[in-house]
Design a protein around this motif. Sequence first.
Motif, PDB file in Angstrom:
ATOM      1  N   ALA A 203       0.820  -1.209   0.000  1.00  0.00           N
ATOM      2  CA  ALA A 203       0.000   0.000   0.000  1.00  0.00           C
ATOM      3  C   ALA A 203       0.855   1.260   0.000  1.00  0.00           C
ATOM      4  O   ALA A 203       0.495   2.268  -0.619  1.00  0.00           O
ATOM      5  CB  ALA A 203      -0.934  -0.011   1.210  1.00  0.00           C
ATOM      6  N   VAL A 204       1.998   1.209   0.676  1.00  0.00           N
ATOM      7  CA  VAL A 204       2.895   2.367   0.694  1.00  0.00           C
ATOM      8  C   VAL A 204       3.551   2.553  -0.668  1.00  0.00           C
ATOM      9  O   VAL A 204       3.665   3.671  -1.177  1.00  0.00           O
ATOM     10  CB  VAL A 204       3.954   2.207   1.803  1.00  0.00           C
ATOM     11  CG1 VAL A 204       5.058   3.254   1.653  1.00  0.00           C
ATOM     12  CG2 VAL A 204       3.297   2.329   3.172  1.00  0.00           C
ATOM     13  N   ARG A 205       3.986   1.442  -1.284  1.00  0.00           N
ATOM     14  CA  ARG A 205       4.640   1.535  -2.586  1.00  0.00           C
ATOM     15  C   ARG A 205       3.661   1.855  -3.708  1.00  0.00           C
ATOM     16  O   ARG A 205       4.031   2.500  -4.698  1.00  0.00           O
ATOM     17  CB  ARG A 205       5.374   0.226  -2.903  1.00  0.00           C
ATOM     18  CG  ARG A 205       6.621  -0.003  -2.061  1.00  0.00           C
ATOM     19  CD  ARG A 205       7.482  -1.106  -2.641  1.00  0.00           C
ATOM     20  NE  ARG A 205       6.805  -2.384  -2.660  1.00  0.00           N
ATOM     21  CZ  ARG A 205       6.765  -3.248  -1.656  1.00  0.00           C
ATOM     22  NH1 ARG A 205       7.384  -2.939  -0.509  1.00  0.00           N
ATOM     23  NH2 ARG A 205       6.146  -4.403  -1.755  1.00  0.00           N
ATOM     24  N   ARG A 206       2.417   1.383  -3.573  1.00  0.00           N
ATOM     25  CA  ARG A 206       1.397   1.599  -4.612  1.00  0.00           C
ATOM     26  C   ARG A 206       0.169   2.264  -3.989  1.00  0.00           C
ATOM     27  O   ARG A 206      -0.906   1.674  -3.914  1.00  0.00           O
ATOM     28  CB  ARG A 206       0.987   0.268  -5.255  1.00  0.00           C
ATOM     29  CG  ARG A 206       2.139  -0.644  -5.615  1.00  0.00           C
ATOM     30  CD  ARG A 206       2.948  -0.112  -6.767  1.00  0.00           C
ATOM     31  NE  ARG A 206       4.107  -0.976  -7.002  1.00  0.00           N
ATOM     32  CZ  ARG A 206       5.236  -0.581  -7.559  1.00  0.00           C
ATOM     33  NH1 ARG A 206       5.367   0.678  -7.950  1.00  0.00           N
ATOM     34  NH2 ARG A 206       6.232  -1.417  -7.747  1.00  0.00           N
ATOM     35  N   PRO A 207       0.280   3.486  -3.503  1.00  0.00           N
ATOM     36  CA  PRO A 207      -0.862   4.115  -2.836  1.00  0.00           C
ATOM     37  C   PRO A 207      -2.009   4.350  -3.811  1.00  0.00           C
ATOM     38  O   PRO A 207      -1.797   4.589  -5.000  1.00  0.00           O
ATOM     39  CB  PRO A 207      -0.275   5.437  -2.314  1.00  0.00           C
ATOM     40  CG  PRO A 207       0.893   5.717  -3.199  1.00  0.00           C
ATOM     41  CD  PRO A 207       1.459   4.379  -3.549  1.00  0.00           C
ATOM     42  N   TRP A 208      -3.219   4.241  -3.283  1.00  0.00           N
ATOM     43  CA  TRP A 208      -4.412   4.412  -4.124  1.00  0.00           C
ATOM     44  C   TRP A 208      -4.298   3.544  -5.379  1.00  0.00           C
ATOM     45  O   TRP A 208      -4.486   4.010  -6.502  1.00  0.00           O
ATOM     46  CB  TRP A 208      -4.596   5.874  -4.518  1.00  0.00           C
ATOM     47  CG  TRP A 208      -4.942   6.771  -3.387  1.00  0.00           C
ATOM     48  CD1 TRP A 208      -4.072   7.477  -2.616  1.00  0.00           C
ATOM     49  CD2 TRP A 208      -6.256   7.071  -2.887  1.00  0.00           C
ATOM     50  NE1 TRP A 208      -4.757   8.199  -1.670  1.00  0.00           N
ATOM     51  CE2 TRP A 208      -6.088   7.975  -1.810  1.00  0.00           C
ATOM     52  CE3 TRP A 208      -7.538   6.670  -3.249  1.00  0.00           C
ATOM     53  CZ2 TRP A 208      -7.159   8.476  -1.086  1.00  0.00           C
ATOM     54  CZ3 TRP A 208      -8.614   7.173  -2.528  1.00  0.00           C
ATOM     55  CH2 TRP A 208      -8.430   8.057  -1.463  1.00  0.00           C
ATOM     56  N   SER A 209      -3.976   2.268  -5.179  1.00  0.00           N
ATOM     57  CA  SER A 209      -3.589   1.408  -6.294  1.00  0.00           C
ATOM     58  C   SER A 209      -4.647   1.325  -7.383  1.00  0.00           C
ATOM     59  O   SER A 209      -4.333   1.388  -8.579  1.00  0.00           O
ATOM     60  CB  SER A 209      -3.266  -0.002  -5.784  1.00  0.00           C
ATOM     61  OG  SER A 209      -4.393  -0.567  -5.128  1.00  0.00           O
ATOM     62  N   THR A 210      -5.929   1.196  -7.030  1.00  0.00           N
ATOM     63  CA  THR A 210      -6.945   1.063  -8.073  1.00  0.00           C
ATOM     64  C   THR A 210      -7.227   2.400  -8.760  1.00  0.00           C
ATOM     65  O   THR A 210      -7.516   2.435  -9.952  1.00  0.00           O
ATOM     66  CB  THR A 210      -8.247   0.476  -7.495  1.00  0.00           C
ATOM     67  OG1 THR A 210      -8.776   1.361  -6.504  1.00  0.00           O
ATOM     68  CG2 THR A 210      -8.003  -0.877  -6.875  1.00  0.00           C
ATOM     69  N   LEU A 211      -7.122   3.492  -8.010  1.00  0.00           N
ATOM     70  CA  LEU A 211      -7.254   4.807  -8.630  1.00  0.00           C
ATOM     71  C   LEU A 211      -6.107   5.045  -9.606  1.00  0.00           C
ATOM     72  O   LEU A 211      -6.298   5.625 -10.693  1.00  0.00           O
ATOM     73  CB  LEU A 211      -7.276   5.895  -7.563  1.00  0.00           C
ATOM     74  CG  LEU A 211      -7.430   7.341  -8.061  1.00  0.00           C
ATOM     75  CD1 LEU A 211      -8.741   7.506  -8.819  1.00  0.00           C
ATOM     76  CD2 LEU A 211      -7.361   8.313  -6.886  1.00  0.00           C
ATOM     77  N   ALA A 212      -4.914   4.560  -9.245  1.00  0.00           N
ATOM     78  CA  ALA A 212      -3.767   4.712 -10.130  1.00  0.00           C
ATOM     79  C   ALA A 212      -3.967   3.947 -11.430  1.00  0.00           C
ATOM     80  O   ALA A 212      -3.578   4.415 -12.508  1.00  0.00           O
ATOM     81  CB  ALA A 212      -2.499   4.235  -9.426  1.00  0.00           C
ATOM     82  N   VAL A 213      -4.588   2.754 -11.356  1.00  0.00           N
ATOM     83  CA  VAL A 213      -4.871   1.980 -12.572  1.00  0.00           C
ATOM     84  C   VAL A 213      -5.815   2.757 -13.480  1.00  0.00           C
ATOM     85  O   VAL A 213      -5.590   2.894 -14.694  1.00  0.00           O
ATOM     86  CB  VAL A 213      -5.469   0.609 -12.214  1.00  0.00           C
ATOM     87  CG1 VAL A 213      -5.999  -0.096 -13.459  1.00  0.00           C
ATOM     88  CG2 VAL A 213      -4.434  -0.270 -11.523  1.00  0.00           C
ATOM     89  N   SER A 214      -6.893   3.278 -12.900  1.00  0.00           N
ATOM     90  CA  SER A 214      -7.874   4.030 -13.680  1.00  0.00           C
ATOM     91  C   SER A 214      -7.246   5.275 -14.300  1.00  0.00           C
ATOM     92  O   SER A 214      -7.455   5.583 -15.478  1.00  0.00           O
ATOM     93  CB  SER A 214      -9.049   4.422 -12.775  1.00  0.00           C
ATOM     94  OG  SER A 214      -9.991   5.195 -13.467  1.00  0.00           O
ATOM     95  N   ALA A 215      -6.447   5.992 -13.517  1.00  0.00           N
ATOM     96  CA  ALA A 215      -5.812   7.207 -14.022  1.00  0.00           C
ATOM     97  C   ALA A 215      -4.817   6.887 -15.134  1.00  0.00           C
ATOM     98  O   ALA A 215      -4.713   7.624 -16.125  1.00  0.00           O
ATOM     99  CB  ALA A 215      -5.104   7.931 -12.879  1.00  0.00           C
TER     100      ALA A 215
END
Length: 247
Positions: A203-215
């Motif tokens: 979670a620290v390395r990939r914060p907001w992981s699903t939002l990052a995928v969408s963006a």
Amino acid sequence: MVNAAPALYSVTIAHVRTAPRRYALRHRTYMWLIDPDHPPELPVPLRPLAGFDARDHFDGDRPSIRSGLDAFLAGHGVDLQGGPVVMLTHARVLGYVFNPLTLYWCHSPGGALRCVVAEVHNTYGGRHCYLLWPDASGRAWTDKEFYVSPFFPVDGRYRMRLPAPGERVDLTVQLERDGGRPFTATVRGTRKEVRTRTLLGLAVRRPWSTLAVSAAIRLHGIRLYLRGLPVQPRPDQHEHSVSENIS
């Protein structure tokens, strides 16, 4: 026997387009492998980092993810008779989720693989499910029936390789059109035990992981558009179709 213990996979998702113009992208994230009958119950402080909500899958009107899956399968004449299912998906993180692809490996009560369901979401809020019948090597084929990328029309056929995840996950989806394969997507990564330290580290390395995928999907779409790729019109279809048999 089917291993339904929850697991985390640190994955790299890659897309390669070869037509009408070559373009490639890679994105690092993480995914969950869970039993939809028994989603993992995390300690209260960690629950914002991983939620599994029935509203995010199928028609979103069933009390659980498994009941939504069973209703979809029943509509296609498939009864698992309570057999085990494992599900590879993105979790809801800090209240947000976007699942380009969720996979369900569906088994008979004795543990034999019956079928695979591929649930696809697009960035327009639509969702669609494909019922697949993989061969012994995990390969399956199906016609494309759902608008995903604005740069490809709804035609062609998907060739998929979907072996059930083990110590590694290694999935491939190829779009075939006009004798060629203009689009290939892969998901590859390694299994990790579900531990507090592991989840916090991801979670620290990939914060907001699903939002990052969408963006990331939207950002790469803008880049392709600015490079002159023509946008294909979106069909007038029910965006939450899950009743019929991915780029």
